[in-house]
Design a protein around this motif. Structure first.
Motif, mmCIF file in Angstrom:
data_model
loop_
_atom_site.group_PDB
_atom_site.id
_atom_site.type_symbol
_atom_site.label_atom_id
_atom_site.label_comp_id
_atom_site.label_asym_id
_atom_site.label_seq_id
_atom_site.Cartn_x
_atom_site.Cartn_y
_atom_site.Cartn_z
ATOM 1 N N SER A 72 120.427 21.906 38.753
ATOM 2 C CA SER A 72 121.499 22.722 39.314
ATOM 3 C C SER A 72 122.044 22.009 40.536
ATOM 4 O O SER A 72 121.417 21.086 41.075
ATOM 5 C CB SER A 72 121.008 24.126 39.685
ATOM 6 N N LEU A 73 123.228 22.430 40.964
ATOM 7 C CA LEU A 73 123.887 21.854 42.137
ATOM 8 C C LEU A 73 124.110 22.941 43.172
ATOM 9 O O LEU A 73 124.691 23.983 42.876
ATOM 10 C CB LEU A 73 125.229 21.235 41.735
ATOM 11 N N ILE A 74 123.632 22.697 44.380
ATOM 12 C CA ILE A 74 123.890 23.580 45.510
ATOM 13 C C ILE A 74 124.844 22.865 46.455
ATOM 14 O O ILE A 74 124.587 21.733 46.872
ATOM 15 C CB ILE A 74 122.594 23.938 46.259
ATOM 16 N N GLU A 75 125.943 23.522 46.771
ATOM 17 C CA GLU A 75 126.844 23.015 47.795
ATOM 18 C C GLU A 75 126.623 23.841 49.057
ATOM 19 O O GLU A 75 126.978 25.017 49.119
ATOM 20 C CB GLU A 75 128.307 23.127 47.359
ATOM 21 N N ALA A 76 125.977 23.235 50.040
ATOM 22 C CA ALA A 76 125.744 23.898 51.321
ATOM 23 C C ALA A 76 126.960 23.632 52.209
ATOM 24 O O ALA A 76 127.158 22.522 52.703
ATOM 25 C CB ALA A 76 124.475 23.380 51.973
ATOM 26 N N TYR A 77 127.771 24.662 52.380
ATOM 27 C CA TYR A 77 129.046 24.538 53.087
ATOM 28 C C TYR A 77 128.777 24.613 54.583
ATOM 29 O O TYR A 77 128.506 25.678 55.143
ATOM 30 C CB TYR A 77 129.972 25.656 52.636
ATOM 31 N N THR A 78 128.868 23.479 55.262
ATOM 32 C CA THR A 78 128.497 23.399 56.668
ATOM 33 C C THR A 78 129.479 22.496 57.406
ATOM 34 O O THR A 78 130.583 22.257 56.906
ATOM 35 C CB THR A 78 127.036 22.916 56.803
ATOM 36 N N TYR A 79 129.092 22.002 58.559
ATOM 37 C CA TYR A 79 130.012 21.193 59.362
ATOM 38 C C TYR A 79 129.221 20.232 60.236
ATOM 39 O O TYR A 79 128.233 20.624 60.871
ATOM 40 C CB TYR A 79 130.890 22.084 60.236
ATOM 41 N N ARG A 80 129.661 19.000 60.243
ATOM 42 C CA ARG A 80 129.057 17.999 61.126
ATOM 43 C C ARG A 80 129.700 18.130 62.499
ATOM 44 O O ARG A 80 130.854 17.750 62.704
ATOM 45 C CB ARG A 80 129.266 16.600 60.535
ATOM 46 N N MET A 81 128.945 18.660 63.467
ATOM 47 C CA MET A 81 129.496 18.902 64.794
ATOM 48 C C MET A 81 129.695 17.617 65.589
ATOM 49 O O MET A 81 130.554 17.550 66.469
ATOM 50 C CB MET A 81 128.578 19.843 65.572
ATOM 51 N N GLY A 82 128.904 16.621 65.288
ATOM 52 C CA GLY A 82 129.019 15.374 66.029
ATOM 53 C C GLY A 82 129.659 14.279 65.203
ATOM 54 O O GLY A 82 130.419 14.527 64.262
ATOM 55 N N CYS A 140 123.916 19.248 47.982
ATOM 56 C CA CYS A 140 125.016 18.589 48.677
ATOM 57 C C CYS A 140 125.289 19.296 49.998
ATOM 58 O O CYS A 140 125.674 20.465 50.016
ATOM 59 C CB CYS A 140 126.273 18.604 47.806
ATOM 60 N N GLN A 141 125.099 18.590 51.095
ATOM 61 C CA GLN A 141 125.490 19.120 52.394
ATOM 62 C C GLN A 141 126.953 18.753 52.633
ATOM 63 O O GLN A 141 127.262 17.638 53.035
ATOM 64 C CB GLN A 141 124.604 18.546 53.499
ATOM 65 N N ASN A 142 127.820 19.678 52.326
ATOM 66 C CA ASN A 142 129.245 19.457 52.520
ATOM 67 C C ASN A 142 129.579 19.717 53.983
ATOM 68 O O ASN A 142 129.833 20.843 54.393
ATOM 69 C CB ASN A 142 130.048 20.382 51.603
#
Length: 391
Positions: A277-287, A218-220
């Protein structure tokens, strides 16, 4: 291209300055590279797993090159859409580390199921970056072979690819392609908003019950189009995994090293038969969510500026400079390569021929169908009715 394994013996690298331990229940990110570019030697996750990487200098430089090239190609696609050459574009700006880190963590036999934004993973799988642009220009339906590249077609329906991935992973297990180092693992990409979709939760159920060799990635990026994360969940997303019977972990999605280490570990667990398994990639959509979106209507400038200080490319560059792994000549060469590849991409997009309208029926079914033939004939008569018209 980075090829090193997390946890592998160090190959002549200098010792990193410190280590950090994440405690159970602590939503702290697994992080190996701080926003200022300081390297963390290892991090112990909630389950006791030690996450680390030991790459060669060339592999570190390769990761930086990937990040820069992927961002530049993405920016070129956005510009093409703004100039009317693409119908729409979903930018990955700000999410490069999540995609490059996880994409490079895949082994050659692993299968990936993307959304419509995984341009960085597509690049890491060796697919020509022009392929998704043909889709968004409307001249084809995506031209790569999923079996050749182990990368499925882009999925526009939110969350649907998680069910596709789960079914595929169940098949992998039933075919006996797990349990060894060369076993196959599957990864499914989706965003934080998709976690509210029934498809995603159904995929969690099936994958957990059937112990499928699947990593849910998951790209959060903090916003489901225009809805902030707090409108999606009351708890950190990675904790949802526990309710479905498999582990979850949160990683700094702007840290390409940590993303690589966490993803490689999860994939290797899956290929050895230890389930999903679940990976939460804590990121940010800049655009914007897509080029049809205006993010200034639902988020403030100071928030964007705060995340810009965590930029994945800037921190990797700072690390390379801090450790004297790269110099100004290298950075200039990468920028020039990115410029050349962007120009080449633009020229090839503009040279794409417009398809004949009737070809829309060519690949609906592998062997055609009577109903399809009828629709093709009706459409052909419709087009012929315009012949000789003055426009």
């Amino acid at each position: 291209m980075a090829k090193g394994d997390p946890g592998a013996p160090a190959r002549g690298r200098r010792a990193a300055p410190r280590s950090r331990k994440a405690t159970t229940g602590d939503p702290e990110l697994v992080q190996l590279l701080t926003p200022s570019g300081e390297r963390i030697e290892s991090v112990t996750g909630p389950d006791g797993t030690e996450y680390r990487v030991d790459f060669t200098d060339e592999e570190y430089r390769g990761l930086y090159r990937d990040l820069v090239l992927v961002r530049k190609l993405d920016a070129e696609a956005t510009a093409l859409q703004r100039q009317g050459e693409l119908g729409i574009w979903a930018s990955l700006l700000g999410q490069e580390a999540a995609q490059v880190g996880s994409g490079r963590a895949l082994r050659s036999q692993d299968m990936a199921f993307p959304t419509y934004r995984e341009h960085g993973v597509l690049y890491c799988r060796g697919i020509d970056p022009i392929m998704p642009l043909g889709l968004f220009r409307g001249v084809d339906q995506g031209g790569w072979d999923p079996n050749e590249f182990k990368f499925n077609m882009y999925t526009i329906v939110i969350g649907a690819q998680t069910l596709h991935a789960t079914g595929y992973a169940m098949g992998v297990a039933m075919d006996g392609r797990t349990g060894t180092d060369d076993g196959e693992a599957v990864i499914a990409y989706f965003g934080d908003g998709a976690t509210s979709q029934g498809d995603v939760n159904e995929a969690f159920v099936w994958a957990g019950v059937f112990n499928s060799p699947l990593v849910f990635f998951c790209q959060n990026n903090q916003y489901a189009i225009s809805e902030p994360l707090e409108r999606q969940t009351r708890i950190p997303l990675y904790r949802r995994a526990a309710g479905f019977g498999f582990p979850g972990i949160r990683v700094d999605g702007n840290d390409v090293l940590a993303t690589y280490a966490v993803t490689r570990h999860a994939l290797d667990n899956a290929r050895h038969g230890q389930g999903p398994s679940l990976i939460e990639a804590y990121t940010y959509r800049m655009g914007a969510h897509t080029t049809s979106d205006d993010p200034t209507r639902y988020r403030i400038a100071s928030e964007v500026e705060a995340w810009q200080a965590k930029d994945p490319i800037a921190r990797m560059k700072a690390f390379l400079e801090r450790e004297k792994i790269a110099d100004a000549g290298f950075f200039g060469e990468v920028d020039e390569q990115a410029r050349r590849e962007a120009v080449d991409l633009r020229e090839r997009v503009l040279a794409m021929p417009n398809p004949e309208p009737g070809t829309i029926f060519d690949h609906v079914y592998p062997n055609g169908s009577p109903l399809l033939d009828q629709q093709r004939e009706q459409f052909s008569r419709y087009l012929e009715s315009f012949e000789g018209s003055v426009h």
